[in-house]
Design an enzyme around this catalytic site. Structure first.
Site, PDB file in Angstrom:
ATOM      1  N   ASP A   1      82.733  55.926  28.826  1.00 33.71           N
ATOM      2  CA  ASP A   1      82.332  56.207  27.443  1.00 33.71           C
ATOM      3  C   ASP A   1      80.813  56.234  27.255  1.00 33.71           C
ATOM      4  O   ASP A   1      80.333  56.448  26.144  1.00 33.71           O
ATOM      5  CB  ASP A   1      82.988  55.233  26.454  1.00 33.71           C
ATOM      6  CG  ASP A   1      82.939  53.788  26.902  1.00 33.71           C
ATOM      7  OD1 ASP A   1      82.378  53.504  27.984  1.00 33.71           O
ATOM      8  OD2 ASP A   1      83.460  52.923  26.168  1.00 33.71           O
TER       9      ASP A   1
ATOM     10  N   HIS B   1      87.082  43.412  27.158  1.00 37.57           N
ATOM     11  CA  HIS B   1      86.651  42.626  25.987  1.00 37.57           C
ATOM     12  C   HIS B   1      87.471  41.353  25.768  1.00 37.57           C
ATOM     13  O   HIS B   1      87.230  40.631  24.804  1.00 37.57           O
ATOM     14  CB  HIS B   1      86.707  43.490  24.724  1.00 37.57           C
ATOM     15  CG  HIS B   1      85.718  44.616  24.701  1.00 37.57           C
ATOM     16  ND1 HIS B   1      84.356  44.413  24.872  1.00 37.57           N
ATOM     17  CD2 HIS B   1      85.873  45.961  24.546  1.00 37.57           C
ATOM     18  CE1 HIS B   1      83.726  45.584  24.807  1.00 37.57           C
ATOM     19  NE2 HIS B   1      84.620  46.532  24.621  1.00 37.57           N
TER      20      HIS B   1
HETATM   21 ZN   LIG Z   1      83.545  50.910  26.025  1.00 36.51          ZN
END
Ligand SMILES: [Zn+2]
Length: 350
Positions: free
Chosen positions: A291, A165
């Site tokens: 995830d 990110h």
């Molecule tokens: Zn993630």
């Protein structure tokens, strides 16, 4: 597998989500669980070697790296923990384009004002051991890239904190430096003319996309839960983001509906693999987040161990690959999922 015990030293102490300080899921136990699972699976372990800042500065602005290296000392010197009971660095004001309205971006004198210049959310906290772990995670990714550049078919970097990110100049999403982008750039420098980054984390890797968005030499492909359905990172990860300038066509996003399971998830993985085959890649980086698994608390995707293994096989068959750990937060299944993906990767490479 490349590892550094310093990756355990980052203790974010939770996250401030929607104004409330919560326990958070990006905890040191994640790395301990992965180390244990990989060791049990018989992985050959290499210590992360220290690399110079040059490798970080090849993808990140110097101001971001300096901020991360120094903000905790500034926070302590400002007596935020001792006097104000602020045990972690949390930003509270953000210099958005609307706030600046064309004014130059200044560096605020106060550490609590400066924090929001580099961190774009309130859930990515910095504590006393954070920089040591952030730096160690980047070193692990770089050491894995070294191994692949010197002929290993595959190497896995147990990076914590994760990284996808982080843009050139801003961090967030529980990430601080972009380990996958740093590895991809290192592979380019080591002689790979074309590198492909495949991001199978449940969330869009907005940072990696941003870093390579204008470049043709590093392809970025991601499948992730649709930000248009209300999911982080909200502002990026849409299908019409295809790159710009020289990079036009070298970026591919495949957003998936919440609830997506194995068949459609694997079809998306195959789609990215077709892109890589069509374009050609001398080396790959996989942003290995697990995830998207059905039991993970951080995403609504419903992928199984078998699909992670199959995804590994498909990606491993494309060429030499550096796997970089990204997300994955369900501690009971985390080790099993990563071992499944890496077993597939080795089978595909063989
Ligand atoms: Zn993630």
């Amino acid at each position: 597998m490349v590892w550094s015990a310093d990756c355990l030293r980052h203790e974010p102490g939770g996250e401030v989500w929607l104004g409330v300080w919560e326990a958070g899921t990006e905890v040191p136990e994640r790395a301990a669980v992965l180390l244990d699972a990989l060791t049990s699976a018989g992985a050959r372990i290499t210590d992360a070697a220290t690399h110079s800042d040059e490798a970080l500065l090849a993808v990140h602005d110097a101001e971001l790296v300096t901020h991360l290296a120094t903000i905790w000392a500034d926070w302590e010197a400002g007596r935020y923990p001792a006097e104000y009971r602020r045990s972690r660095v949390v930003p509270y004001v953000f210099p958005t384009p609307g706030l600046l309205a064309g004014l130059p971006l200044r560096s605020p004198a106060a550490a609590h004002g400066r924090a929001g210049r580099f961190c774009y959310d309130t859930m990515t906290l910095v504590g006393p051991g954070s920089w040591a772990a952030i730096r160690a995670a980047a070193d692990a990714a770089l050491t894995a890239a070294d191994l692949v550049a010197s002929g290993e078919p595959a190497a896995y970097a147990l990076c914590r904190p994760p990284g996808h990110h982080v843009t050139a100049s801003a961090y967030g999403g529980s990430c601080y430096l972009n380990n996958a982008a740093i590895a991809a750039q290192a592979l380019r420098r080591a002689g790979a003319d074309r590198v492909a980054v495949l991001d199978i984390d449940a969330h869009h890797g907005n940072g990696t996309q941003a870093i390579f968005y204008h470049r043709d030499d590093v392809y970025y492909g991601s499948l992730h839960v649709d930000p248009g359905a209300g999911w982080f990172p909200h502002y990026a990860g849409y299908a019409d983001e295809r790159g710009t300038g020289d990079g036009l066509g070298a970026n591919r996003n495949l957003p998936l509906a919440p609830g997506t399971g194995d068949p459609d998830w694997l079809t998306a993985v195959e789609g990215l693999c077709t892109d890589v085959r069509d374009r050609g890649a001398d080396a790959l980086v996989v942003s290995l987040g697990v995830d998207a698994a059905a039991g993970d608390p951080e995403s609504p995707l419903r992928v199984t161990d078998d699909a992670y293994r199959r995804a590994g096989e498909l990606i491993g068959a494309l060429g030499p690959v550096v796997a970089v750990q990204e997300g994955g937060y369900d501690l009971p299944s985390l080790g099993r999922l990563v071992v499944a993906a890496l077993s597939g990767l080795l089978a595909g490479a063989g």
